[in-house]
Scaffold this active site. Structure first.
Site, PDB file in Angstrom:
ATOM      1  N   HIS A 151      58.916  26.763 -22.414  1.00 27.20           N
ATOM      2  CA  HIS A 151      57.500  26.480 -22.158  1.00 27.20           C
ATOM      3  C   HIS A 151      56.780  26.075 -23.431  1.00 27.20           C
ATOM      4  O   HIS A 151      57.306  26.190 -24.537  1.00 27.20           O
ATOM      5  CB  HIS A 151      56.822  27.684 -21.491  1.00 27.20           C
ATOM      6  CG  HIS A 151      56.795  28.943 -22.310  1.00 27.20           C
ATOM      7  ND1 HIS A 151      55.872  29.168 -23.306  1.00 27.20           N
ATOM      8  CD2 HIS A 151      57.572  30.048 -22.253  1.00 27.20           C
ATOM      9  CE1 HIS A 151      56.080  30.364 -23.835  1.00 27.20           C
ATOM     10  NE2 HIS A 151      57.108  30.919 -23.210  1.00 27.20           N
ATOM     11  N   CYS A 167      61.483  34.121 -24.345  1.00 23.57           N
ATOM     12  CA  CYS A 167      61.449  32.759 -23.834  1.00 23.57           C
ATOM     13  C   CYS A 167      61.618  31.754 -24.971  1.00 23.57           C
ATOM     14  O   CYS A 167      61.614  32.107 -26.138  1.00 23.57           O
ATOM     15  CB  CYS A 167      60.152  32.510 -23.076  1.00 23.57           C
ATOM     16  SG  CYS A 167      60.076  33.447 -21.524  1.00 23.57           S
TER      17      CYS A 167
END
Length: 197
Positions: A151, A167
């Site tokens: 992301h 992440c």
């Protein structure tokens, strides 16, 4: 756009940042972001590189040790992006697939994140202040969401470091570029620490 010899005999070419993949909403939201702009070192800027591994075009490979994400192109090339990755104890590694893609996604902090970082709202709406940034690529194994994402970020100063909650973070212009290339179902290979591309 000269070629540079980096990492042994790997040839790299700086891939000029382009806003061609940006929508009018992207331009509006990123025009005055609520975070400081970061100067990303050249080695973590977008490059087109020689790629000698065997992954098929359209595959994403994340080299967690080197803090690079590769989007594999045909004819032995890849686009290499700089990323921030998770601390070793929290990082995902293995093979997944792209289960979902979202533009300016909302963020729903997990109970673990709430416990570690303090109270957050149950849902943070999408936008430039959102930790998921401009795009999210959701990693699945089978039909199950791994809860790991590739992301954007509202902390671009951390690109090239291992500091996130597991992440894989990219600066917003890079994640917009990757997002418009990647297809649902694409294979994502995340190398574990100690194994470099």
């Amino acid at each position: 756009m000269g070629s540079l010899a980096l990492g042994g005999c790997m040839q790299t070419t700086l891939s000029p940042a382009s806003d061609a993949a940006m929508t009018s909403r992207d331009r509006q939201l990123l025009a005055h972001p609520p975070y400081a702009q970061a100067s990303i070192p050249e080695q973590y800027q977008r490059h087109i590189v020689d790629y000698r591994r065997r992954e098929q075009p359209g595959t994403i490979l994340v080299d967690t040790d080197a803090r690079y994400l590769y989007y594999v192109l045909p004819q032995g090339k890849a686009i290499r992006y700089g990323v921030a990755v998770g601390e070793e104890a929290m990082a995902f590694s293995g093979v997944a697939s792209v289960g979902r893609l979202a533009e300016w996604p909302d963020w729903v902090p997990t109970a673990d994140i709430q416990a570690r970082l303090g109270p957050y709202p149950a849902r943070v709406p999408g936008g430039p202040a959102n930790p998921l940034g401009a795009r999210a690529i959701y990693l699945y194994q089978g039909n199950k969401d791994t809860l790991y994402r590739i992301h954007g970020t509202n902390q671009p100063e951390y690109i090239g470091q291992a500091i996130s909650s597991g992440c894989i973070r990219m600066n917003n212009t890079d994640v917009i570029d990757l997002y418009q290339r990647v297809k649902p179902g694409a294979i994502v290979v995340v190398l574990p620490p100690g194994q470099s591309a």
